[in-house]
Scaffold this active site. Structure first.
Site: not given
Ligand code: EPZ
Length: 430
Positions: A22, A102, A131-132, A134, A317, A339
């Site tokens: 994926k 996302r 989860r920004p 920037d 994950d 993470i």
């Protein structure tokens, strides 16, 4: 809403075909926006996230032709899909499409590079941390983009219509920001250096595809990518690499239940750290031609500590699945998540099986128990959901996993693949 019902206790024995990844397929599909020629992708998995991204790409004007079989067909081979973005008809990626996933935010890179402008809704996705974005925005600004946030949208423009090469140093390894800056830099004027680039295999898979499309990229597989921008990119045919997270998930399922499973199409080098960890638990891992054999016969599981890290470390994950496994190990294991700051939502659900887990900050202490008991549980995010399936496969009695739409986002034919190996598992519609 569909549910999964399973009855634990059967060892897994047989063969599981590993689908295309994926997290490789999604950025590869997005790369089709970089060229007016056709990009043909092979081994694309049949997943809800792939369908969702198809909708987003179609909104930008991408023509999509599927040549492989669709979900529901008997064969387990991947799809061949042609993506042709002859004309970009819309450079806006709207909230209702982007908020579901996302990765759809990543269209910002190709749109900006090819059209000189993009208006992309700030992203949604699995709720595993803040989860920004920037790093993405700083990276694109370094390439000359002018960016403002307006009404929940990132509005980006390349002055003069074209981005300029620059040195981009990411403060922390980011898979998505590496994908985006690499795609954008491929069509920029001049040379871009990405320092502290993500080395995940999916980044390499995308880089190889961009090279096949005419991009000039060196340092692939390292944390320093050098990209010499070109005026245009062309079509290519490229294969999605096998899913290392699906591989690790089924490896852990087999380790959990005992038995012997051959993971067809899996490549050990894509998840060596996870395989080494599994070997330390007492599971036998045998790389063979065309796949990996996983077996555990009779012996117990040894408690083993992990800390999630960017590639080549143990992947975040697979953290939830490994935690499920450790609930049945002999002794205490420590699991640290480095993470994402909110990726222990499976803990509350694993406790429902009778697991013994204590969380302190970013670390979970898992004390193995002699038995798990089946339970009603709720899937919270994609990888957390599958950890509940793994626990259920080893639990005594019946387990029902609710809210499984998360599973369909990332695991192709999960219940079919597991039941072919002897698991008692079924989907209940409605
Ligand atoms: C990708 O997400 C994967 N998604 C995730 O898989 C995976 O967990 C993650 O990489 C880490 O391996 C896809 O490939 C579609 P990151 P991504 O940017 O790119 C911080 C799954 O289940 N960060 O590498 O979004 C961020 O908050 C999904 O398939 C910033 O601070 O992850 C995180 O702490 C879940 N600012 C860290 O970096 C930014 O601008 C790494 O995130 C960007 C990221």
């Amino acid at each position: 809403m569909d549910r999964i019902r399973l009855v634990g206790g059967n060892p897994l024995n047989g063969e599981i075909p590993i689908s295309g990844a994926k997290n490789a397929a999604l950025p590869l599909m997005i790369a089709s926006l970089l060229t007016d020629e056709s990009l043909v992708l092979l081994n694309v998995p049949r997943l809800a996230d792939v369908k969702q991204l198809e909708r987003i790409l179609e909104n930008h004007g991408v023509d999509i032709a599927v040549h492989g079989r669709r979900r529901g067909d008997a064969a387990m081979d991947g799809q061949r899909i042609t993506f042709t973005a002859a004309d970009i008809v819309d450079t806006t990626a709207p909230y209702d499409l982007v908020s579901k996933m996302r990765a759809s935010f990543w269209v910002i890179g190709p749109l900006l590079a090819r059209e000189g402008e993009a208006r992309v809704s700030l992203p949604g996705g699995c709720a595993i941390g803040t989860r920004p974005v920037d790093f993405y925005l700083d990276g694109l600004r370094a390439l000359g983009a002018e960016i403002e946030i307006d009404g929940g949208y990132v509005v980006a423009r390349a002055p003069g219509g074209r981005l300029r090469g620059a040195t981009v140093h990411f403060p922390k390894v980011s898979v998505g920001a590496t994908h985006v800056v690499m795609m954008a830099a491929s069509l920029a004027e001049g040379t871009t250096i990405i320092e502290n680039a993500a080395r995940e295999p999916e980044v390499g898979n995308l880089a190889d595809c961009l090279v096949a499309m005419g991009a000039k990229i060196t340092g692939i597989g390292t944390d320093r990518l050098e990209i010499e921008g070109v005026d245009r990119l062309g079509g290519a045919t490229h294969e999605v690499l096998p899913d290392r997270i699906e591989t690790g998930t089924y490896a852990m399922a087999a380790a959990m239940t005992g038995g012997e499973v051959f993971l067809r199409g899996a490549r050990p080098e894509l998840l060596q750290a996870a395989l080494d960890t599994l070997a330390r638990t007492g599971t036998t891992i045998t790389p063979e031609t065309g796949g990996i054999r996983i077996s555990r016969n009779g012996n117990g599981l040894s408690a083993t500590d992990i800390s999630t890290e960017p590639f080549p470390g143990f992947p975040t994950d697979l953290q939830a699945q490994f935690m499920a496994l450790m609930t049945r190990a002999d002794g205490v294991s420590t699991i640290s998540e480095t993470i994402f700051e909110n990726r222990f939502m499976h803990v509350a659900e694993l406790l429902r099986f009778g697991a013994n887990i204590q969380v302190e900050g970013q670390t979970a202490k898992v004390t193995g128990v002699p038995e798990l008991r089946g339970a009603q549980v709720m899937a919270t995010d994609l990888r957390a959901s599958v950890s509940l399936v793994i626990a259920g496969l080893a639990a005594r009695g019946e387990t029902v996993v609710n809210r499984i739409y998360h599973l369909d986002r990332g695991f192709e034919r999960l219940e079919e693949k597991l039941s072919l190996c002897g698991a008692e598992i079924e989907r209940i519609a409605g």
